[in-house]
Write an enzyme that holds these catalytic residues in place. Sequence first.
Site, short mmCIF file in Angstrom:
data_model
loop_
_atom_site.label_atom_id
_atom_site.label_comp_id
_atom_site.label_asym_id
_atom_site.label_seq_id
_atom_site.Cartn_x
_atom_site.Cartn_y
_atom_site.Cartn_z
N TYR A 140 -27.88 -2.20 -13.30
CA TYR A 140 -26.65 -2.52 -14.01
C TYR A 140 -26.66 -3.95 -14.50
O TYR A 140 -27.52 -4.75 -14.12
CB TYR A 140 -25.43 -2.25 -13.12
N LYS A 193 -31.65 -5.96 -10.43
CA LYS A 193 -30.20 -5.74 -10.33
C LYS A 193 -29.93 -4.24 -10.22
O LYS A 193 -29.55 -3.59 -11.20
CB LYS A 193 -29.51 -6.36 -11.56
N GLU A 205 -28.05 -16.15 -0.96
CA GLU A 205 -27.09 -16.21 -2.08
C GLU A 205 -25.78 -15.59 -1.64
O GLU A 205 -25.64 -15.12 -0.51
CB GLU A 205 -27.67 -15.51 -3.31
N LEU A 259 -31.11 -12.72 -6.64
CA LEU A 259 -31.00 -12.33 -8.03
C LEU A 259 -30.92 -13.61 -8.87
O LEU A 259 -30.09 -14.47 -8.58
CB LEU A 259 -29.74 -11.49 -8.27
N1 PMP Z 1 -26.56 -12.82 -7.02
C1 PMP Z 1 -26.07 -11.60 -6.82
C2 PMP Z 1 -26.46 -10.84 -5.59
C3 PMP Z 1 -25.18 -11.03 -7.75
O1 PMP Z 1 -24.70 -9.79 -7.56
C4 PMP Z 1 -24.80 -11.77 -8.89
C5 PMP Z 1 -23.82 -11.24 -9.87
N2 PMP Z 1 -24.25 -10.09 -10.48
C6 PMP Z 1 -25.35 -13.04 -9.06
C7 PMP Z 1 -26.23 -13.54 -8.11
C8 PMP Z 1 -25.01 -13.89 -10.26
O2 PMP Z 1 -25.66 -13.39 -11.39
P1 PMP Z 1 -25.04 -13.66 -12.86
O3 PMP Z 1 -24.84 -15.11 -12.96
O4 PMP Z 1 -26.09 -13.15 -13.77
O5 PMP Z 1 -23.78 -12.88 -12.90
#
Ligand code: PMP
Length: 283
Positions: A33, A148, A181, A205
């Site tokens: 996603y 993701k 994270e 991520l």
């Molecule tokens: N880490 C994780 C585990 C996440 O789910 C997200 C948000 N989707 C992020 C980091 C931040 O990613 P982004 O800045 O691309 O939304």
Amino acid sequence: MSREAFVNGQYKVFDSAMVHVEDRGYQFADGVYEVFAVINKKIVDYDGHLNRLFRSLNEISLKSPIVKESYLFHIRNLIHKNNIQDGLIYLQITRGVAQRDFKFPKNVNSSIVITAKSISMENYHSKFENGIKVKTTMDLRWKRVDIKTLNLLPPVLAKQKAVESGCDEAWMVDTDGYITEGSSSNAWILIKDKLITTPATNSILKGITRTSLIKALKKNHIKLLAKRFNKNDIKKANEAFITSATQFVMPVIKVDNIRVGKGKVGRYAHIFKNAYMEAIQLK
Ligand code: PMP
């Protein structure tokens, strides 16, 4: 005004937008996603998110159900049809509908769903002024969280634990005691004038917001260290943050019982937020 969703090639009234009971996303979390923010009817960092989507698809050997060039058209349509000024686009692709069987089905089209919802930027700005509280929890996820995927039970449980403790986000801790994270965000601390965030390995991520903020910091000559940090480091920090497409840059004022710095939103929070907002690409 009624909402509409894009479901497998068709625009559907929200309440009748359905997927099949044997969709592999539903049974196996076999899919990926993306979440795109929308500000002023424009998509934030579209190219970064779309490229990460295609990387995620590739990593789990899933074919895009539509050509790469069509995504922008459908997302823009949804922004328009749902009258989104500021909002979020949720897009998911699964390995399609097939009789339940672990191995990949043959000759099955992947499924795609895109939804859009409005958010209030005022809520974001007022949340920013107060900052958020974070609870640490064990990182119970699999070894490829750089993809993701829909496999989100560990972060769901982490976030719920955080909320039950009066916090807004969970920071997940690996077996060596380092923060990987947030449950749905990247984690940052500032010690003196050095901003520290976990390096982008398979253990996190690589956030698109993280990448944009790093670009913005370079422009502003702020020192960045991609380095693991633990709770002892948090005790030394004067400020802390999370970043994500839904939270942009959000200051953290408390982690468990540790007050970060003075326990208030610091001056770097504003600098980073402004630098980030200036650096984003709008499409
Ligand atoms: N880490 C994780 C585990 C996440 O789910 C997200 C948000 N989707 C992020 C980091 C931040 O990613 P982004 O800045 O691309 O939304």
